[in-house]
Design a protein around this motif. Structure first.
Motif, short mmCIF file in Angstrom:
data_model
loop_
_atom_site.label_atom_id
_atom_site.label_comp_id
_atom_site.label_asym_id
_atom_site.label_seq_id
_atom_site.Cartn_x
_atom_site.Cartn_y
_atom_site.Cartn_z
N ARG A 99 0.90 -1.21 -0.09
CA ARG A 99 0.16 -0.03 0.05
C ARG A 99 0.92 1.35 0.25
O ARG A 99 0.58 2.20 -0.79
CB ARG A 99 -0.98 0.15 1.24
N ILE A 100 1.91 1.14 0.72
CA ILE A 100 2.85 2.36 0.72
C ILE A 100 3.37 2.37 -0.51
O ILE A 100 3.47 3.62 -1.02
CB ILE A 100 3.82 2.32 1.94
N GLU A 101 3.81 1.41 -1.36
CA GLU A 101 4.45 1.79 -2.57
C GLU A 101 3.34 2.16 -3.60
O GLU A 101 3.81 3.03 -4.19
CB GLU A 101 4.89 0.39 -3.09
N THR A 102 2.24 1.83 -3.45
CA THR A 102 1.14 2.26 -4.24
C THR A 102 1.13 3.71 -4.02
O THR A 102 0.87 4.50 -5.00
CB THR A 102 -0.29 1.35 -4.29
N GLN A 104 2.99 6.16 -2.81
CA GLN A 104 4.00 6.54 -3.16
C GLN A 104 4.09 6.84 -4.65
O GLN A 104 4.21 8.10 -5.05
CB GLN A 104 5.33 6.06 -2.91
N LYS A 105 3.61 5.83 -5.42
CA LYS A 105 3.24 5.89 -6.66
C LYS A 105 2.52 7.24 -7.17
O LYS A 105 2.67 7.87 -8.14
CB LYS A 105 3.09 4.89 -7.79
N LEU A 106 1.39 6.95 -6.60
CA LEU A 106 0.11 7.95 -6.60
C LEU A 106 0.62 9.38 -6.38
O LEU A 106 0.53 10.52 -7.34
CB LEU A 106 -1.04 7.62 -5.79
N ARG A 107 1.44 9.54 -5.39
CA ARG A 107 1.79 10.95 -4.69
C ARG A 107 2.71 11.46 -5.82
O ARG A 107 2.74 12.61 -6.36
CB ARG A 107 2.58 10.71 -3.40
N ASN A 108 3.89 10.52 -6.20
CA ASN A 108 4.86 11.13 -7.34
C ASN A 108 4.24 11.27 -8.69
O ASN A 108 4.69 11.95 -9.51
CB ASN A 108 5.82 9.90 -7.35
N ASN A 109 3.14 10.69 -9.03
CA ASN A 109 2.57 10.88 -10.18
C ASN A 109 1.28 11.73 -10.27
O ASN A 109 0.64 11.86 -11.25
CB ASN A 109 2.44 9.53 -10.97
N LEU A 110 0.97 12.22 -9.34
CA LEU A 110 -0.50 12.94 -8.83
C LEU A 110 -0.76 13.80 -9.97
O LEU A 110 -1.79 14.24 -10.66
CB LEU A 110 -0.71 13.29 -7.62
N ASP A 111 0.41 14.65 -10.38
CA ASP A 111 0.26 15.78 -11.39
C ASP A 111 0.20 15.34 -12.93
O ASP A 111 0.03 16.00 -13.95
CB ASP A 111 1.19 16.97 -11.09
#
Length: 152
Positions: A99-102, A104-111
């Motif tokens: 979940r943390i990995e997912t 982090q991916k969401l946060r890093n690619n949010l824009d």
């Protein structure tokens, strides 16, 4: 209350849960009370810890079916030992890491990348030409681990 069996009211008081919530968790198979000779629900003292675990797991986003799976590893009818909790913690930790990995991916690619691969149609032609991400399956493919380079 030193008895090994406790009432639903006492359990509600100790956990801070409403009686209706405890009954709901019972209906979902997360705790298993029994009835005394007078027909009243009785719970194990260990259910205080089980319900606490359920509340924590829900706060960090686990579904009731996932929580049920974790709880199956715990013994029924007795207080779990440190070894029991260590066993359940191992599986719980693996799920948390995923979940943390997912997240982090969401946060890093949010824009720039959600769903099919982007937030705008002009970018879609660059990052996801011909909607190649759809060939990998449904949902946010790039956030689920697929990358544009591996889309066929």
């Amino acid at each position: 209350m030193a008895s090994r069996e406790i009432s639903i009211g006492y359990l509600a008081d100790r956990t801070g849960l409403a009686v209706s919530a405890i009954r709901y968790y019972e209906a979902q198979g997360l705790i298993e009370p029994w009835r005394n000779s007078g027909g009243q629900r009785r719970f194990h003292r260990a259910d205080i810890r089980r319900l606490s675990f359920i509340m924590i797991a829900q706060q960090i986003g686990f579904s009731l079916p996932e929580i049920r799976g974790f709880l199956k590893a715990l013994p029924g009818g007795r207080t779990p030992t440190p070894q029991d909790w260590a066993q359940i913690s191992e599986g719980f930790r693996e799920h948390l890491d995923q979940r943390i990995e997912t997240l982090q991916k969401l946060r890093n690619n949010l824009d720039g990348c959600i769903g099919c691969g982007c937030l705008s149609l002009p970018n879609c032609a660059l990052y996801n030409p011909k909607d190649l991400a759809a060939q990998k399956g449904k949902g946010p493919r790039y956030l689920l681990g697929d990358s544009p380079e591996t889309a066929d």
